[in-house]
Design an enzyme around this catalytic site. Structure first.
Site, PDB file in Angstrom:
ATOM      1  N   ILE A  82       1.865   6.063   5.181  1.00  0.00           N
ATOM      2  CA  ILE A  82       1.749   5.037   4.136  1.00  0.00           C
ATOM      3  C   ILE A  82       1.056   3.802   4.705  1.00  0.00           C
ATOM      4  CG2 ILE A  82       2.994   3.619   2.460  1.00  0.00           C
ATOM      5  CD1 ILE A  82       3.414   6.615   1.994  1.00  0.00           C
ATOM      6  N   LYS A  83       0.023   3.370   3.987  1.00  0.00           N
ATOM      7  CA  LYS A  83      -0.744   2.202   4.445  1.00  0.00           C
ATOM      8  C   LYS A  83      -0.317   0.999   3.616  1.00  0.00           C
ATOM      9  CE  LYS A  83      -5.588   1.773   5.825  1.00  0.00           C
ATOM     10  NZ  LYS A  83      -6.933   2.288   5.498  1.00  0.00           N
ATOM     11  N   VAL A  84       0.050  -0.080   4.292  1.00  0.00           N
ATOM     12  CA  VAL A  84       0.466  -1.302   3.590  1.00  0.00           C
ATOM     13  C   VAL A  84      -0.354  -2.477   4.123  1.00  0.00           C
ATOM     14  CG1 VAL A  84       2.840  -0.478   3.201  1.00  0.00           C
ATOM     15  CG2 VAL A  84       2.332  -1.854   5.238  1.00  0.00           C
TER      16      VAL A  84
END
Ligand code: G3P
Length: 218
Positions: A82-84
């Protein structure tokens, strides 16, 4: 050093994967737009080709919604990372995704050493400093990679430095010399790593001489 490919183009990913050059993939909203596909379909297909981490980015800016989106993205495949974004909400989401969801997190849009320090403290799996965009402003993106390397080594942070916004083969070399853990580059840049005019010239000479021998190996 791990090579990630920075694209959502399935054909390019397949080609580089067959060459053994893909340890992972990074995508972002701009790359999904460029692919012309639906984020779930495109990301699922990438995950079926590549065993390593495939970064898929949340687009919410508020913590609660980021977590909801992370839960949806995480269901696409086990190797989804997951990229935040590097914001306070993003860092809070990073900690939750790492601890409660036990999933990989790539903290993106990093432009300073202090931001990278915060991401490491939030338990990020990867930090993505954008070297090309720093170069665009007249500063040296590679200086940031060196600073982060030193800080992470000073405190034994396990967060991996994922050099991003790579535009040239020289970026790849510099990142490797500094000791970045990963480089993510567009397909053309990864393929360009093999090029050298003396290799081409030398090969042409060998082939010309070989033809004169009249021999065959197989
Ligand atoms: O890895 C991040 C990348 O997609 C951004 O690259 O060239 O748009 O700065 P660029």
């Amino acid at each position: 050093m791990k090579f990630f490919v920075d694209t959502a183009d399935i054909k390019e990913i397949r080609e580089l994967h067959d060459l053994g050059l893909v340890d992972g993939v990074t995508t972002n909203p701009s790359l999904i737009l460029k692919s012309g596909g639906n984020i779930t379909d495109v990301t699922k297909e990438i995950c079926s080709i590549v065993e390593g981490p495939v970064s898929a980015e949340v687009v919410a800016t508020e913590y609660g919604q980021m977590i909801k989106e992370a839960e949806v993205l995480a269901k696409i495949a086990d190797n989804i990372c997951i990229k935040v974004p590097l914001t306070l909400d993003g860092l809070k989401a990073c900690r939750t995704i790492r601890t409660s969801m036990n999933r990989l997190v790539n903290v993106t849009l990093c432009f300073s050493a202090n931001q990278a320090l915060l991401a490491a403290k939030a338990g990020a799996t990867f930090i993505s400093p954008f070297v090309g965009r720093i170069d665009d402003t007249g500063s040296d993106g590679m200086e940031l990679i060196a600073e982060i390397r030193q800080i992470y080594d000073n405190y034994d942070f396990p967060t991996e430095i994922l050099t991003a916004s790579v535009r040239t083969v020289n970026h790849v070399k510099q990142a490797a010399l500094i000791g970045a853990d990963v480089v993510t580059a567009p397909p053309a840049t990864l393929k360009a790593l093999v090029s050298h005019p003396l290799t081409d010239k030398g090969l042409a000479q060998f082939l010309a001489d070989w033809a004169k021998t009249g021999q065959k190996i197989a």
